[in-house]
Design an enzyme around this catalytic site. Structure first.
Site, PDB file in Angstrom:
ATOM      1  N   LYS A 170       1.494   4.118  -3.076  1.00 64.53           N
ATOM      2  CA  LYS A 170       1.252   5.543  -2.819  1.00 64.53           C
ATOM      3  C   LYS A 170       2.503   6.368  -3.123  1.00 64.53           C
ATOM      4  O   LYS A 170       2.427   7.448  -3.719  1.00 64.53           O
ATOM      5  CB  LYS A 170       0.821   5.755  -1.368  1.00 64.53           C
ATOM      6  CG  LYS A 170      -0.561   5.226  -1.029  1.00 64.53           C
ATOM      7  CD  LYS A 170      -1.651   6.009  -1.721  1.00 64.53           C
ATOM      8  CE  LYS A 170      -3.020   5.636  -1.213  1.00 64.53           C
ATOM      9  NZ  LYS A 170      -4.114   6.394  -1.890  1.00 64.53           N
ATOM     10  N   TYR A 191       0.833  -1.207   0.000  1.00 65.16           N
ATOM     11  CA  TYR A 191       0.000   0.000   0.000  1.00 65.16           C
ATOM     12  C   TYR A 191       0.869   1.260   0.000  1.00 65.16           C
ATOM     13  O   TYR A 191       0.681   2.148  -0.843  1.00 65.16           O
ATOM     14  CB  TYR A 191      -0.915  -0.020   1.225  1.00 65.16           C
ATOM     15  CG  TYR A 191      -1.802   1.194   1.372  1.00 65.16           C
ATOM     16  CD1 TYR A 191      -3.071   1.230   0.800  1.00 65.16           C
ATOM     17  CD2 TYR A 191      -1.379   2.315   2.106  1.00 65.16           C
ATOM     18  CE1 TYR A 191      -3.887   2.347   0.942  1.00 65.16           C
ATOM     19  CE2 TYR A 191      -2.183   3.424   2.249  1.00 65.16           C
ATOM     20  CZ  TYR A 191      -3.444   3.433   1.668  1.00 65.16           C
ATOM     21  OH  TYR A 191      -4.239   4.544   1.803  1.00 65.16           O
TER      22      TYR A 191
END
Length: 232
Positions: free
Chosen positions: A139, A135
């Site tokens: 990002k 994750y």
């Protein structure tokens, strides 16, 4: 007389995006707001029923955001991207990457090609392209690609846990909010930078920084978002 601006918003149906939309429509700085999304705002939504909103708001609904082209971005001054999902909601890492990397990066490049001056991106605390956490790595990669898009001013906000009511139910986030709200006092000292933040405060900062013109990339970490929030 100051020229009114055009804004383009992606992610308008999400927790932060909805608040950004409300603020853009209420702001005298903008005469046009274009929403690019996979689904239209609900017909009974108070925003879509308001006469002033109807004159100011344009919705571009696409079955697949991969089909997004430059037309909605024509004449845009400021582009806001509040797209985001979870791996659980996306179903696969590939789908997560599509939503959280490919669409925001494509929008940044289309914004640059259209001559937009500002691109404001919702990222996440801990974003890092070298992270071992999928994750956070995605990002971080998104931030890096957006930085390279060519938009003159890029503002990246990195909130911690977001507080607020979502249209879509996310059990993990709902539990996190239930736990976090009563324990806000515990986020002191070294933990202060991790304090959860209201989605509306994030939206307020996003619209606020878009009224500036500071060429280059500017990153707003969670503690700075708290300081800049209107109710801080």
């Amino acid at each position: 007389m100051e020229t009114k601006k055009k804004a383009v918003l992606l992610g308008a149906t999400g927790l932060v995006g909805r608040r950004v939309l409300e603020r853009l429509l209420a702001s005298p700085a903008y005469e046009r707001v274009t929403v690019v999304s996979r689904r239209a705002l609900p017909a009974r939504d108070k925003l879509t029923q308001d006469k002033l909103t109807q004159d100011k708001l344009t919705q571009v609904v696409l079955d697949d955001l991969a089909a997004m082209d430059g037309e909605p971005f024509e004449g845009a001054d400021d582009v806001f991207c509040a797209l985001g999902t979870t791996i659980r909601q996306a179903g696969t890492q590939a789908r997560f990457r599509e939503v959280d990397y490919e669409y925001p990066v494509a929008a940044a490049r289309l914004a640059a090609a259209a001559g937009a001056q500002r691109y404001v991106l919702v990222s996440s605390m801990g974003a890092d392209p070298s992270s071992k956490i999928f994750y956070s790595r995605v990002k971080g990669e998104t931030e890096a690609a957006v930085r390279a898009s060519g938009v003159p001013m890029i503002s990246i906000v990195r909130p911690s846990l977001l507080l607020g009511e979502r249209e879509q139910f996310r059990l993990g986030e709902r539990i996190g909010v239930w736990v976090a709200r009563p324990l806000m006092f515990a986020f002191a000292g070294p933990l202060r930078k991790y304090r959860p933040i209201e989605a509306d405060d994030v939206a307020a900062v996003m619209v606020r920084v878009a009224q500036m013109f500071l060429p280059g990339t500017h990153v707003y970490e969670n503690d700075q978002l708290h300081r800049m929030a209107p109710n801080s």
